[in-house]
Scaffold this active site. Structure first.
Site, PDB file in Angstrom:
ATOM      1  N   TYR A 139       0.808  -1.227   0.000  1.00 50.55           N
ATOM      2  CA  TYR A 139       0.000   0.000   0.000  1.00 50.55           C
ATOM      3  C   TYR A 139       0.841   1.277   0.000  1.00 50.55           C
ATOM      4  CZ  TYR A 139       0.367  -0.848   5.117  1.00 50.55           C
ATOM      5  OH  TYR A 139       0.805  -1.103   6.389  1.00 50.55           O
ATOM      6  N   LYS A 154       5.531   4.234   4.794  1.00 51.07           N
ATOM      7  CA  LYS A 154       6.087   3.295   3.803  1.00 51.07           C
ATOM      8  C   LYS A 154       6.301   4.011   2.465  1.00 51.07           C
ATOM      9  CE  LYS A 154       5.804  -0.657   6.289  1.00 51.07           C
ATOM     10  NZ  LYS A 154       6.986  -1.351   6.797  1.00 51.07           N
TER      11      LYS A 154
HETATM   12  C1  HXC Z   1      -5.377   3.603  18.255  1.00 53.69           C
HETATM   13  C2  HXC Z   1      -3.299   3.349  19.192  1.00 53.69           C
HETATM   14  C3  HXC Z   1      -3.362   1.927  19.022  1.00 53.69           C
HETATM   15  C4  HXC Z   1      -4.550   1.396  18.426  1.00 53.69           C
HETATM   16  C5  HXC Z   1      -1.461   2.427  19.929  1.00 53.69           C
HETATM   17  N1  HXC Z   1      -2.110   3.600  19.738  1.00 53.69           N
HETATM   18  N2  HXC Z   1      -2.196   1.398  19.494  1.00 53.69           N
HETATM   19  N3  HXC Z   1      -4.284   4.165  18.809  1.00 53.69           N
HETATM   20  N4  HXC Z   1      -5.520   2.267  18.050  1.00 53.69           N
HETATM   21  N5  HXC Z   1      -4.692   0.080  18.258  1.00 53.69           N
HETATM   22  C6  HXC Z   1      -1.641   4.919  20.130  1.00 53.69           C
HETATM   23  C7  HXC Z   1      -1.598   5.018  21.646  1.00 53.69           C
HETATM   24  O1  HXC Z   1      -2.867   5.304  22.168  1.00 53.69           O
HETATM   25  C8  HXC Z   1      -0.617   6.170  21.855  1.00 53.69           C
HETATM   26  O2  HXC Z   1      -1.220   7.410  21.612  1.00 53.69           O
HETATM   27  C9  HXC Z   1       0.359   5.963  20.719  1.00 53.69           C
HETATM   28  O3  HXC Z   1      -0.292   5.142  19.745  1.00 53.69           O
HETATM   29  C10 HXC Z   1       1.618   5.283  21.164  1.00 53.69           C
HETATM   30  O4  HXC Z   1       1.270   4.079  21.801  1.00 53.69           O
HETATM   31  P1  HXC Z   1       2.316   3.235  22.668  1.00 53.69           P
HETATM   32  O5  HXC Z   1       1.730   1.903  22.951  1.00 53.69           O
HETATM   33  O6  HXC Z   1       2.819   4.068  23.805  1.00 53.69           O
HETATM   34  O7  HXC Z   1       3.504   3.153  21.626  1.00 53.69           O
HETATM   35  P2  HXC Z   1       4.714   2.211  21.530  1.00 53.69           P
HETATM   36  O8  HXC Z   1       4.940   1.414  22.762  1.00 53.69           O
HETATM   37  O9  HXC Z   1       5.793   3.056  21.039  1.00 53.69           O
HETATM   38  O10 HXC Z   1       4.237   1.171  20.420  1.00 53.69           O
HETATM   39  C11 HXC Z   1       4.341   1.402  19.068  1.00 53.69           C
HETATM   40  C12 HXC Z   1       3.155   0.854  18.314  1.00 53.69           C
HETATM   41  C13 HXC Z   1       2.928  -0.628  18.609  1.00 53.69           C
HETATM   42  C14 HXC Z   1       3.412   1.079  16.843  1.00 53.69           C
HETATM   43  C15 HXC Z   1       1.943   1.631  18.736  1.00 53.69           C
HETATM   44  O11 HXC Z   1       1.828  -1.118  17.851  1.00 53.69           O
HETATM   45  C16 HXC Z   1       4.135  -1.471  18.342  1.00 53.69           C
HETATM   46  O12 HXC Z   1       5.086  -1.499  19.129  1.00 53.69           O
HETATM   47  N6  HXC Z   1       4.199  -2.192  17.250  1.00 53.69           N
HETATM   48  C17 HXC Z   1       5.392  -2.950  16.867  1.00 53.69           C
HETATM   49  C18 HXC Z   1       5.087  -4.209  16.193  1.00 53.69           C
HETATM   50  C19 HXC Z   1       4.150  -4.096  15.025  1.00 53.69           C
HETATM   51  O13 HXC Z   1       3.281  -3.214  14.967  1.00 53.69           O
HETATM   52  N7  HXC Z   1       4.271  -5.070  14.107  1.00 53.69           N
HETATM   53  C20 HXC Z   1       3.371  -5.178  13.006  1.00 53.69           C
HETATM   54  C21 HXC Z   1       3.955  -4.470  11.872  1.00 53.69           C
HETATM   55  S1  HXC Z   1       3.170  -4.975  10.414  1.00 53.69           S
HETATM   56  P3  HXC Z   1      -1.833   8.342  22.811  1.00 53.69           P
HETATM   57  O14 HXC Z   1      -2.309   9.560  22.105  1.00 53.69           O
HETATM   58  O15 HXC Z   1      -2.926   7.544  23.454  1.00 53.69           O
HETATM   59  O16 HXC Z   1      -0.671   8.592  23.743  1.00 53.69           O
HETATM   60  C22 HXC Z   1       3.422  -3.777   9.328  1.00 53.69           C
HETATM   61  C23 HXC Z   1       3.175  -4.086   7.897  1.00 53.69           C
HETATM   62  C24 HXC Z   1       1.779  -4.399   7.616  1.00 53.69           C
HETATM   63  O17 HXC Z   1       3.797  -2.713   9.600  1.00 53.69           O
HETATM   64  C25 HXC Z   1       1.614  -4.590   6.161  1.00 53.69           C
HETATM   65  C26 HXC Z   1       0.619  -5.639   5.829  1.00 53.69           C
HETATM   66  C27 HXC Z   1       0.517  -5.834   4.374  1.00 53.69           C
END
Ligand code: HXC
Length: 260
Positions: A139, A154
């Site tokens: 995407y 991305k």
């Molecule tokens: C809405 C959300 C949320 C959700 C987090 N936030 N999850 N908002 N819906 N589901 C918001 C939080 O409320 C907060 O904002 C802010 O994001 C930061 O959240 P934290 O948990 O403190 O952040 P952090 O610990 O830094 O975590 C980062 C993250 C998390 C991106 C939010 O998901 C993560 O660590 N992900 C890593 C692994 C990952 O995502 N892997 C999959 C990648 S797949 P506020 O305002 O409340 O403070 C990919 C490719 C997909 O990328 C492609 C498919 C084809």
């Protein structure tokens, strides 16, 4: 896919390499003879993954530019870098907070630049060149409702791939990207395909009617990292079963299945 020992004598860093797509790529590189350094946030995941593939690890949050610089200094010039660390969650754009936006942009866009810059500078100084591979998503071209942060990041990494490919060609550094569609991994599945109904809906948007396997992604990645791709740079290789051809709103069907 590639002959054994293809990566003998080569060393490289894989961000987000302890799990998911990053681990799939790391495992294949290690099998092909590379010395692999996994870099990510959680030491427990790193220790387990590094043990499994006889690799090394370094605890790193790619959002921390100073920590990225320290890692690059510690390992010295390496032969390859895989920018795979990512963050993502499904959210309606009007409900995304600045902090949520910043955390995904920070990991994907800033993190890819910090790592490319720190490692790339040392590849240039060494005079040996190297290879960088960025993991983007299908995407990056179309955008996708529900992932405005990730799609924007991305797309930025796609532009970075092409920019650095041209700028650093004279330093013998190749820069490419792979762009997967849906792949089953523990992290992505939990966040992006949380139930069977959603997963089936997504499967129907893919002409080949299935998700990719980790091996399929890893095979494409190691090809682009290897000398077999010595004449390939600035390329972004889509591996998504044809999903992107169904139009910009294919991922939007995820949104339609979620409560507002
Ligand atoms: C809405 C959300 C949320 C959700 C987090 N936030 N999850 N908002 N819906 N589901 C918001 C939080 O409320 C907060 O904002 C802010 O994001 C930061 O959240 P934290 O948990 O403190 O952040 P952090 O610990 O830094 O975590 C980062 C993250 C998390 C991106 C939010 O998901 C993560 O660590 N992900 C890593 C692994 C990952 O995502 N892997 C999959 C990648 S797949 P506020 O305002 O409340 O403070 C990919 C490719 C997909 O990328 C492609 C498919 C084809």
């Amino acid at each position: 896919m590639l002959p054994e020992k293809t990566f003998d004598g080569k060393t490289g860093i894989i961000t987000g390499g302890a799990t998911g797509i990053g681990f799939g790529i790391a495992r294949e590189l290690s099998r092909l003879g590379a010395r692999v350094i996994l870099a990510s946030r959680k030491e427990e995941n790193l220790r387990k993954a590094a043990g499994e593939i006889h690799g090394e690890y370094h605890v790193l949050d790619v959002r921390d530019a100073a920590a990225v610089e320290a890692m690059a200094e510690k390992f010295g010039p390496v032969d390859f870098l895989v920018n795979n660390a990512a963050g993502n969650f499904i959210v309606q754009s009007d409900q995304l907070s600045p902090n949520g936006w910043n955390s995904v942009i920070g990991i994907v866009l800033n993190g890819t630049f910090y790592c490319s810059s720190a490692v790339g500078k040392r590849m240039i100084q060494s005079g040996r060149g190297g290879v960088i591979l960025n993991v983007i998503a299908n995407y990056a071209w179309t955008g996708a409702p529900g992932v405005v942060h990730s799609a924007s990041a991305k797309a930025g990494v796609l532009a970075m791939t092409r920019t650095l490919a041209v700028e650093w060609a004279r330093h013998k550094i190749r820069v490419n990207a792979i762009a997967p569609g849906p792949v089953h991994t523990a992290g992505a599945s939990e966040r992006l395909f949380p139930d069977e109904k959603i997963e089936e809906g997504i499967r129907r948007t893919i002409p080949l009617r299935r998700f990719a396997s980790l091996d399929e992604i890893a095979n494409a990645a190691v090809y682009l990292l290897s000398d077999y791709a010595a004449y390939v740079t600035g390329e972004a290789f889509v591996i998504d079963g044809g999903q992107w051809l169904s139009g910009a709103d294919y991922w939007g069907r995820i949104r339609q299945m979620l409560p507002r």
